[in-house]
Enzyme design. Sequence first.
Site, PDB file in Angstrom:
ATOM      1  N   LYS A 125       0.860  -1.263  -0.011  1.00  0.00           N
ATOM      2  CA  LYS A 125      -0.034  -0.038   0.122  1.00  0.00           C
ATOM      3  C   LYS A 125       1.120   1.267  -0.057  1.00  0.00           C
ATOM      4  O   LYS A 125       2.103   1.166   0.526  1.00  0.00           O
ATOM      5  CB  LYS A 125      -0.755   0.047   1.197  1.00  0.00           C
ATOM      6  CG  LYS A 125      -2.331   0.878   1.040  1.00  0.00           C
ATOM      7  CD  LYS A 125      -3.404   0.246   0.528  1.00  0.00           C
ATOM      8  CE  LYS A 125      -4.297   1.166   0.195  1.00  0.00           C
ATOM      9  NZ  LYS A 125      -5.665   0.758  -0.238  1.00  0.00           N
ATOM     10  N   ASP A 165      -6.960   4.768  -4.252  1.00  0.00           N
ATOM     11  CA  ASP A 165      -7.651   4.556  -2.879  1.00  0.00           C
ATOM     12  C   ASP A 165      -8.365   5.915  -2.875  1.00  0.00           C
ATOM     13  O   ASP A 165      -8.545   6.658  -3.731  1.00  0.00           O
ATOM     14  CB  ASP A 165      -6.690   4.021  -1.981  1.00  0.00           C
ATOM     15  CG  ASP A 165      -7.428   3.662  -0.541  1.00  0.00           C
ATOM     16  OD1 ASP A 165      -7.855   2.726  -0.487  1.00  0.00           O
ATOM     17  OD2 ASP A 165      -7.420   4.509   0.397  1.00  0.00           O
TER      18      ASP A 165
HETATM   19  P1  NDP Z   1     -12.973   8.166  -2.322  1.00  0.00           P
HETATM   20  O1  NDP Z   1     -11.875   9.190  -2.402  1.00  0.00           O
HETATM   21  O2  NDP Z   1     -13.515   7.856  -3.614  1.00  0.00           O
HETATM   22  O3  NDP Z   1     -14.114   8.609  -1.333  1.00  0.00           O
HETATM   23  C1  NDP Z   1     -13.793   8.478  -0.125  1.00  0.00           C
HETATM   24  C2  NDP Z   1     -15.318   8.807   0.477  1.00  0.00           C
HETATM   25  O4  NDP Z   1     -15.223   8.891   1.756  1.00  0.00           O
HETATM   26  C3  NDP Z   1     -15.897  10.351   0.203  1.00  0.00           C
HETATM   27  O5  NDP Z   1     -17.075  10.623   0.117  1.00  0.00           O
HETATM   28  C4  NDP Z   1     -15.105  11.112   1.300  1.00  0.00           C
HETATM   29  O6  NDP Z   1     -15.645  12.450   1.828  1.00  0.00           O
HETATM   30  C5  NDP Z   1     -15.503  10.211   2.448  1.00  0.00           C
HETATM   31  N1  NDP Z   1     -14.603  10.278   3.505  1.00  0.00           N
HETATM   32  C6  NDP Z   1     -13.099  10.087   3.417  1.00  0.00           C
HETATM   33  N2  NDP Z   1     -12.522  10.259   4.570  1.00  0.00           N
HETATM   34  C7  NDP Z   1     -13.786  10.570   5.583  1.00  0.00           C
HETATM   35  C8  NDP Z   1     -13.824  10.837   7.048  1.00  0.00           C
HETATM   36  N3  NDP Z   1     -12.463  11.288   7.566  1.00  0.00           N
HETATM   37  N4  NDP Z   1     -15.036  11.003   7.402  1.00  0.00           N
HETATM   38  C9  NDP Z   1     -15.984  11.035   6.412  1.00  0.00           C
HETATM   39  N5  NDP Z   1     -16.115  10.832   5.307  1.00  0.00           N
HETATM   40  C10 NDP Z   1     -15.050  10.573   4.789  1.00  0.00           C
HETATM   41  O7  NDP Z   1     -12.414   6.903  -1.946  1.00  0.00           O
HETATM   42  P2  NDP Z   1     -13.000   5.119  -2.195  1.00  0.00           P
HETATM   43  O8  NDP Z   1     -14.553   5.037  -2.313  1.00  0.00           O
HETATM   44  O9  NDP Z   1     -12.219   4.829  -3.200  1.00  0.00           O
HETATM   45  O10 NDP Z   1     -12.493   4.618  -0.725  1.00  0.00           O
HETATM   46  C11 NDP Z   1     -13.488   4.531   0.306  1.00  0.00           C
HETATM   47  C12 NDP Z   1     -12.755   3.491   1.129  1.00  0.00           C
HETATM   48  O11 NDP Z   1     -12.770   2.196   0.364  1.00  0.00           O
HETATM   49  C13 NDP Z   1     -11.366   3.607   1.862  1.00  0.00           C
HETATM   50  O12 NDP Z   1     -11.413   3.043   3.231  1.00  0.00           O
HETATM   51  C14 NDP Z   1     -10.665   2.669   0.867  1.00  0.00           C
HETATM   52  O13 NDP Z   1      -9.336   2.285   1.589  1.00  0.00           O
HETATM   53  C15 NDP Z   1     -11.660   1.414   0.701  1.00  0.00           C
HETATM   54  N6  NDP Z   1     -11.331   0.758  -0.676  1.00  0.00           N
HETATM   55  C16 NDP Z   1     -11.242   1.276  -1.714  1.00  0.00           C
HETATM   56  C17 NDP Z   1     -11.170   0.306  -2.942  1.00  0.00           C
HETATM   57  C18 NDP Z   1     -11.198   0.935  -4.388  1.00  0.00           C
HETATM   58  O14 NDP Z   1     -11.329   0.286  -5.210  1.00  0.00           O
HETATM   59  N7  NDP Z   1     -11.282   2.435  -4.458  1.00  0.00           N
HETATM   60  C19 NDP Z   1     -10.757  -1.067  -2.759  1.00  0.00           C
HETATM   61  C20 NDP Z   1     -10.998  -1.661  -1.528  1.00  0.00           C
HETATM   62  C21 NDP Z   1     -11.208  -0.675  -0.366  1.00  0.00           C
HETATM   63  P3  NDP Z   1     -14.908  13.675   1.373  1.00  0.00           P
HETATM   64  O15 NDP Z   1     -14.791  13.665  -0.099  1.00  0.00           O
HETATM   65  O16 NDP Z   1     -15.508  14.971   2.165  1.00  0.00           O
HETATM   66  O17 NDP Z   1     -13.484  13.634   1.897  1.00  0.00           O
END
Ligand code: NDP
Length: 445
Positions: A125, A165
């Site tokens: 990672k 991510d």
């Molecule tokens: P994105 O950046 O696309 O989206 C993240 C979302 O979560 C946004 O809506 C963001 O809001 C919100 N968010 C982030 N930090 C916080 C916080 N501290 N409190 C509240 N909301 C928060 O990321 P992903 O959708 O790709 O990833 C989301 C999760 O899924 C992560 O844990 C990632 O590790 C996991 N994941 C992702 C994969 C992928 O293929 N993308 C694969 C496997 C796991 P804002 O825009 O306001 O920050």
Amino acid sequence: MSVVENVLQKVKERNPGEVEFHQAVEEVLQSLEPVLEQHPEFVETGLVDRLVEPERQIMFRVPWVDDEGKVQVNRGFRVQFNSAIGPYKGGLRFHPSVYLGIIKFLGFEQIFKNSLTGLPIGGGKGGSDFNPKGKSDGEIMRFCQSFMSELYRHIGQDVDVPAGDIGVGAREIGFLFGQYKRLRNAYEAGILTGKGLKYGGSLVRKEATGYGLIYFTKEMLEANNKNLKDKTVVISGAGNVAIYACEKAQEFGAKVVAMCDSKGYIYDKDGIKLDTVKQIKEVERKRIKEYVNHHPEAEYHEGQKGIWSLKCDIALPCATQNDIHLEHAKQLVENGCMAVGEGANMPCTNDALEFFLEKGLYVAPAKAANAGGVATSALEMSQNSMRLSWTFEEVDQKLQDIMKNIFNASNNASKKYGMEGNYVAGANIAGFLKVAEAMMAQGVI
Ligand code: NDP
């Protein structure tokens, strides 16, 4: 002191202050106790001690110039955790909260997740404390180019293959890929996954984590004579995982009533109109509160945590780590929630997870339930190697089969080790065994 307690204590001493990493190790090792009892060789060969120590950790300076001409300096990370079953594989996270402890927890989890996919990929990672929010495309590009100018010497199609991510989507992967290609003077398509469809990307990769989460959740519910139809669902996040989890849940007849970003949540009792969320988040890159301008009948609430006080049958935390604490878990259970599907990595604290299991909820653990993303990344690598592209239906079918296999592996391991229905432990055990056996075969490395 038990073997597990002993290893945990050493992890805390050797990695001070890295609380997320400690949490991730604790969660995995505790469920491995029955396995270690049956396999003393894993303890005698120091395998567990080796497993919690990354093979390599890289930290580097990322200088870049902002739109005002000022020099900015961020820190870059790549943790190459375990390559027993294949090249390191795992995403890059760009978020101001990133530090070594976050990357290590994510890298550690990735080992077991990647193993569960059944595909030959090791765990790694990376990321940076760079905050992409509010930056221009030019600033994002210059940052990505600088980041790759160091990272490129540590990665390779057969060495380490990063992906996206939090904060790293198609735009960032494009800039990273362009810089890698320029530095290497070679078109090595398999160096990154999550690429655009025009230059080596795979259909379904964008949707894969969210869709996979729902495929897994569906399998889990059906194994317990339940289903998604007409269930009320709450999803945290409004990013890549949340959006496509919502899409697939709606397709299976569930009603998604709430989503959020880090500032607040929207509640639409008639069901979220996902096209509006996609427009706001994927196209305009704005805050989720814009939703109520399009749909005045919906509500917006400041603060993200309130989302867990809503009544729902199924909770899908898809935002970030430690989103659901014990107090939120209690609220969810009180309101009749019967299942939790972890789309984000480590979205529940360990005590929240234990509480859900104690109360008999069906819990789809992140390592298994969100593995569809990395599994489809591995399918992207296969297509790159073969220089061909599968259709949407072909990739989607493979993803469904993989998620089914992951559920079965987790379910079977939970039964074999006397914890039937505890898919959290089952996933940890099934993921661990393959890696452990590969490490045993390869000697003390
Ligand atoms: P994105 O950046 O696309 O989206 C993240 C979302 O979560 C946004 O809506 C963001 O809001 C919100 N968010 C982030 N930090 C916080 C916080 N501290 N409190 C509240 N909301 C928060 O990321 P992903 O959708 O790709 O990833 C989301 C999760 O899924 C992560 O844990 C990632 O590790 C996991 N994941 C992702 C994969 C992928 O293929 N993308 C694969 C496997 C796991 P804002 O825009 O306001 O920050």
